[in-house]
Write a protein that holds these residues in place. Sequence first.
Motif, PDB file in Angstrom:
ATOM      1  N   VAL A  65       0.802  -1.225   0.000  1.00 36.09           N
ATOM      2  CA  VAL A  65       0.000   0.000   0.000  1.00 36.09           C
ATOM      3  C   VAL A  65       0.836   1.277   0.000  1.00 36.09           C
ATOM      4  N   SER A  66       2.178   1.137   0.196  1.00 36.72           N
ATOM      5  CA  SER A  66       2.973   2.365   0.244  1.00 36.72           C
ATOM      6  C   SER A  66       3.147   2.918  -1.164  1.00 36.72           C
ATOM      7  N   PRO A  67       3.461   4.220  -1.274  1.00 34.74           N
ATOM      8  CA  PRO A  67       3.527   4.839  -2.595  1.00 34.74           C
ATOM      9  C   PRO A  67       4.616   4.261  -3.491  1.00 34.74           C
ATOM     10  N   GLY A  68       5.687   3.751  -2.947  1.00 29.37           N
ATOM     11  CA  GLY A  68       6.753   3.252  -3.808  1.00 29.37           C
ATOM     12  C   GLY A  68       7.795   2.551  -2.966  1.00 29.37           C
ATOM     13  N   TYR A  69       9.001   2.450  -3.509  1.00 29.68           N
ATOM     14  CA  TYR A  69      10.122   1.907  -2.745  1.00 29.68           C
ATOM     15  C   TYR A  69      10.740   3.059  -1.975  1.00 29.68           C
ATOM     16  N   THR A  70      10.785   2.932  -0.655  1.00 26.90           N
ATOM     17  CA  THR A  70      11.485   3.962   0.109  1.00 26.90           C
ATOM     18  C   THR A  70      12.868   3.446   0.471  1.00 26.90           C
ATOM     19  N   MET A  71      13.856   4.259   0.198  1.00 26.46           N
ATOM     20  CA  MET A  71      15.238   3.888   0.486  1.00 26.46           C
ATOM     21  C   MET A  71      15.753   4.870   1.516  1.00 26.46           C
ATOM     22  N   SER A  72      16.375   4.346   2.578  1.00 27.17           N
ATOM     23  CA  SER A  72      16.905   5.232   3.604  1.00 27.17           C
ATOM     24  C   SER A  72      18.328   4.811   3.940  1.00 27.17           C
ATOM     25  N   VAL A  73      19.207   5.790   3.973  1.00 25.92           N
ATOM     26  CA  VAL A  73      20.634   5.517   4.134  1.00 25.92           C
ATOM     27  C   VAL A  73      21.133   6.209   5.399  1.00 25.92           C
ATOM     28  N   LEU A  74      21.852   5.459   6.241  1.00 23.61           N
ATOM     29  CA  LEU A  74      22.366   6.017   7.503  1.00 23.61           C
ATOM     30  C   LEU A  74      23.850   6.341   7.380  1.00 23.61           C
ATOM     31  N   LEU A  75      24.210   7.538   7.835  1.00 20.55           N
ATOM     32  CA  LEU A  75      25.613   7.946   7.913  1.00 20.55           C
ATOM     33  C   LEU A  75      25.946   8.201   9.376  1.00 20.55           C
ATOM     34  N   GLU A  76      27.091   7.714   9.835  1.00 19.79           N
ATOM     35  CA  GLU A  76      27.481   7.904  11.233  1.00 19.79           C
ATOM     36  C   GLU A  76      28.889   8.474  11.302  1.00 19.79           C
ATOM     37  N   GLY A  77      29.089   9.440  12.191  1.00 16.73           N
ATOM     38  CA  GLY A  77      30.425  10.001  12.365  1.00 16.73           C
ATOM     39  C   GLY A  77      30.374  11.498  12.485  1.00 16.73           C
ATOM     40  N   THR A  78      31.509  12.075  12.889  1.00 18.69           N
ATOM     41  CA  THR A  78      31.546  13.517  13.080  1.00 18.69           C
ATOM     42  C   THR A  78      31.191  14.264  11.796  1.00 18.69           C
ATOM     43  N   ALA A  79      31.650  13.727  10.667  1.00 13.18           N
ATOM     44  CA  ALA A  79      31.417  14.409   9.393  1.00 13.18           C
ATOM     45  C   ALA A  79      30.157  13.905   8.690  1.00 13.18           C
ATOM     46  N   ALA A  80      29.252  13.297   9.454  1.00 12.66           N
ATOM     47  CA  ALA A  80      28.040  12.723   8.833  1.00 12.66           C
ATOM     48  C   ALA A  80      27.270  13.724   7.959  1.00 12.66           C
ATOM     49  N   PRO A  81      27.142  15.004   8.360  1.00 14.66           N
ATOM     50  CA  PRO A  81      26.364  15.922   7.513  1.00 14.66           C
ATOM     51  C   PRO A  81      26.899  16.060   6.089  1.00 14.66           C
ATOM     52  N   SER A  82      28.203  16.238   5.944  1.00 13.48           N
ATOM     53  CA  SER A  82      28.717  16.427   4.585  1.00 13.48           C
ATOM     54  C   SER A  82      28.648  15.119   3.795  1.00 13.48           C
ATOM     55  N   ARG A  83      28.821  13.995   4.497  1.00  9.12           N
ATOM     56  CA  ARG A  83      28.731  12.703   3.811  1.00  9.12           C
ATOM     57  C   ARG A  83      27.287  12.445   3.385  1.00  9.12           C
ATOM     58  N   ALA A  84      26.346  12.894   4.230  1.00  7.68           N
ATOM     59  CA  ALA A  84      24.927  12.725   3.873  1.00  7.68           C
ATOM     60  C   ALA A  84      24.609  13.505   2.605  1.00  7.68           C
ATOM     61  N   ALA A  85      25.235  14.661   2.458  1.00  2.18           N
ATOM     62  CA  ALA A  85      24.996  15.460   1.260  1.00  2.18           C
ATOM     63  C   ALA A  85      25.485  14.717   0.018  1.00  2.18           C
ATOM     64  N   ALA A  86      26.611  14.028   0.148  1.00  5.84           N
ATOM     65  CA  ALA A  86      27.131  13.255  -0.983  1.00  5.84           C
ATOM     66  C   ALA A  86      26.164  12.127  -1.348  1.00  5.84           C
ATOM     67  N   ILE A  87      25.609  11.487  -0.328  1.00 12.14           N
ATOM     68  CA  ILE A  87      24.651  10.398  -0.570  1.00 12.14           C
ATOM     69  C   ILE A  87      23.372  10.960  -1.199  1.00 12.14           C
ATOM     70  N   GLN A  88      22.952  12.109  -0.711  1.00 12.83           N
ATOM     71  CA  GLN A  88      21.745  12.761  -1.255  1.00 12.83           C
ATOM     72  C   GLN A  88      21.927  12.997  -2.750  1.00 12.83           C
ATOM     73  N   HIS A  89      23.116  13.438  -3.115  1.00 13.59           N
ATOM     74  CA  HIS A  89      23.412  13.683  -4.525  1.00 13.59           C
ATOM     75  C   HIS A  89      23.319  12.379  -5.321  1.00 13.59           C
ATOM     76  N   ALA A  90      23.934  11.337  -4.766  1.00 10.12           N
ATOM     77  CA  ALA A  90      23.933  10.052  -5.485  1.00 10.12           C
ATOM     78  C   ALA A  90      22.520   9.496  -5.617  1.00 10.12           C
ATOM     79  N   MET A  91      21.675   9.751  -4.609  1.00 12.60           N
ATOM     80  CA  MET A  91      20.312   9.216  -4.661  1.00 12.60           C
ATOM     81  C   MET A  91      19.439   9.996  -5.633  1.00 12.60           C
TER      82      MET A  91
END
Lengths: 477, 428
Positions: free
Chosen positions: B252-278
């Motif tokens: 019943v969900s709208p689609g495939y939801t993909m969620s990626v976890l980043l851990e570490g002091t620099a997680a914010p900038s790494r999350a931005a890189a993942i956001q770009h790739a997604m």
Amino acid sequence: MTDLLAGRLREVLPDEAVITDPVRLRTYECDGLTYHRATPGVVVLPETAEQIAAVVRLCQEFRVPFVARGSGTGLSGGALPRSDGVLIVTSRMRRVLSIDLANRRAVVEPGVTNLAITEAVREAGYYYAPDPSSQQICSIGGNVAENSGGAHCLKYGFTVNHVLGLELVTPDGDIVELSEMDAGYDLLGAFIGSEGTLGIATKITVRLSRAPAAVTTMLAAFTTIEGGGRAVSAIIGAGIVPAAIEMMDALAIEAAEAAVRCEYPAGAGAVLVVELDGPEAEVDLQFAEVDRICREAGAFEIRVAASAEERAAIWKGRKSAFAAVGRISPAYIVQDGVVPRTALPEVLAGIDRLQEEFGIRVANVFHAGDGNLHPLVLFDDAVAGEGERAELVSGRILDLCIEYGGSITGEHGVGVDKSRYMPRMFTDEDLDTMQLVRCAFDVGNLSNPGKVFPTPRLCGEIPRVRKEPHPYEAELF
Amino acid sequence: MPHDALAGTGVTIRTADPSDAVAGVQPKWVALPESTEEVAALLRAAAEHDLAVTPVGGGTKLDWGPPPERCDLLIDLCCMNEILEHAAGDLVVRVQAGTTFESLNQQLSTENQELALDIPVPGTTVGGLLATALSGPRRFRYGTPRDLVIGITVVLADGTTAHSGGKVVKNVAGYDLGKLFTGSYGTLGIITEAAFRLHPLPPTRKWVTATYPTPEQNDSPADYATLIGALVTQLAASQAEPSAIELNWSAVSPGYTMSVLLEGTAAPSRAAAIQHAMTNLEISGIEASSGNNPALGLLSRPEITDNPPEWWGDLPDGGILMEIRVPPGSIGPVLRDVASASMSGHVLRGSAASGVLHLAVPDETHLTAIARLRDQVEGIGGRLVVVSGAGNGVDRWGTIGALDLMKRVKARFDPDRRLSPGRFVGGI
Ligand SMILES: Cc1cc2nc3c(=O)[nH]c(=O)nc-3n(C[C@H](O)[C@H](O)[C@H](O)COP(=O)(O)OP(=O)(O)OC[C@H]3O[C@@H](n4cnc5c(N)ncnc54)[C@H](O)[C@@H]3O)c2cc1C
């Protein structure tokens, strides 16, 4: 040698793959632990799992023990042959069978060297993580048997964390596959580290890891070993898990200097090699913190590798340390013990006391991050009694490790060398329980017998118990 | 009398009631030991009187696996809940098996450390998580219980107490019984204590979550699952080093939801890189455009948050729960096969980058589809196991490699078949 078994082996193997010439047999008389030697009864060089299975079945038929050997770099005598048995050498099984980057895995034959796997995938940006210092020569089959580690296992784990599946020839001569995918008991986990006593690995599926974006390698020099120890504790305490933290004491540095001119800072009582890897931003932040911690702990010089060559230069001294002590001592014992990291200062002080008490020098090289010590116990075999004293010191170091809640081996294995120490670490009930596993795999006790466990224990209900003398016994060898 | 023998151990024994049933089989007695010695005494008494025994931790997964052939005594480890030693400087903890995972991690967090497993079932004990080899999203980075257990104390069917490993992370002395007992479902012995390697708590965590249309919602259904698979592969290989890559897809969900976890002091900038790739899927042969990928499509653009989506790390609810394992690059085919099975009401969720997914379907009307799915999964080198909720006629395990060796191990450890008999693969 005109024995029946060799003749039968030649029926299942090409002629030149069965070695009985006494001179050639001598090549295989020991592994990296050179003071245990035995000339194997016969050596075979199989090329396929089917051939190994046929050899093992013949060993069962003749009731002779068999020992697997990879590259023979083991340091606990695990591949010490049996003069009444067959040595099965995997040196002709060196093919990388498949590389599957999408599934991050490779399938290789057991004789493939550890480094060859990384070399096969490096260009694609991958590598095989466990990296024993012997990686240019040691075989992946040997790594599986010993559950080998390396400098980088602090962060990435050991062989057992990177092997996804195995094909093995059981001690009955059956070919069986074990996979992490399978429901049921983790026989894969039980097999890895069993030192060739549960069968012979004939095909290995390894995980390939993605190369990190950034690697920073630094060398910090301290006037005292205590300073280095403080830095290690503070780094771990800060919640940093470096890829590697290695330490060498003054004597080990002196040896490395003599052997490979590693040009570590003059006057260092200890050096620390710290490697950080991962995403660039993470590594930069961690480097700043490690740098600060080392200076606070009293580092008088810190070098950071600016290029691959400089990184290699920093590692050179550390990686050559075992062989290097040969330059400052006619003979030495490589010890391998583990203590909880926080007990390192006490244990090192204890080793100092042993040096004084016995008049024996010990050079210390260790994987400081996980408390894995490699004391190199130096002696002169020309001096009467010194070898025995060195042996005693070496054993006392293991006692220290046990006393502080550690282990008698962190990566080199028990083999023949340390089986007598097993009862100091484990109760009879513990050892009997481990025997249950061996008996499930090898009821006749023919797969590398006499290794790991101190005294041979029978499995009970051995099939086909013979009352008469074995018909072949007389002419076998 | 068996009861007298059990009472003679000095351990608290009570008469069992229907709420103590193990997958429908009600034991006669429940024992509440407080130490390894007491467990050993119980098992010796049980051996003398040929009692069948099932150990229980939090009791959260007793309905997993088939019912035992017989069960006289339930050994409830709930009173063995002590943290024996937390050596923070060594990143090691030793605990009794009845300690719950939550209380353990609560204690560890006071030193900014954790046992880096995500346990999907609340109330799970350390013994239970080892016996069932449970893990969650971060298995991608830290592995599963067998990768983090460094020492174990077990009591065998005859009352023998054995240890292996120790309390140091690096240790190759003797066989590693910790690995053998992990995932053994209480059929080899009772785990009473364990030691684990710990990790520092990451200072920062970020999740990047996006929803992609399912084949029906997309114009190019043919290779759609392949595209999602390719995205997972690409994220898994990212040098931003995610700790987990999770997928959620319900009927019943709208689609495939993909969620990626980043851990570490620099997680914010790494999350931005993942956001770009997604957002920009770049695979050879498939054109990408900046901002949005026409081939893949996006129902919701990747968003960076401080908290996980609400389904994160939970097992999907449903009548029949299955675990699907495939090589990690083979998620695409699984999505395609599940889609074509059209099992109404299904939920598929799990660690896409590790190739471990859980599938829940409402009821047994889907048994034929499940059997077909199992064939397909095994065809790509995977396995499908029915975890819970299916009737006794259902084949739970599928193809099992090395079953003969497993039976031989069982025969050595528990020759009289008194420990959870019939609960495990191949009737073990
Ligand atoms: C200079 C030097 C540095 C070293 N550094 C490290 C280090 O950093 N970390 C570390 O962990 N070790 C280290 N070692 C030890 C050694 O290299 C490892 O134990 C290695 O895994 C042994 O591999 P091998 O192929 O030489 O095995 P061998 O010595 O031939 O055999 C080792 C054991 O494995 C068994 N075996 C071999 N092949 C198979 C098979 N296919 N199936 C089943 N059993 C098999 C043998 O019977 C034996 O018991 C070092 C050794 C040297 C000489």
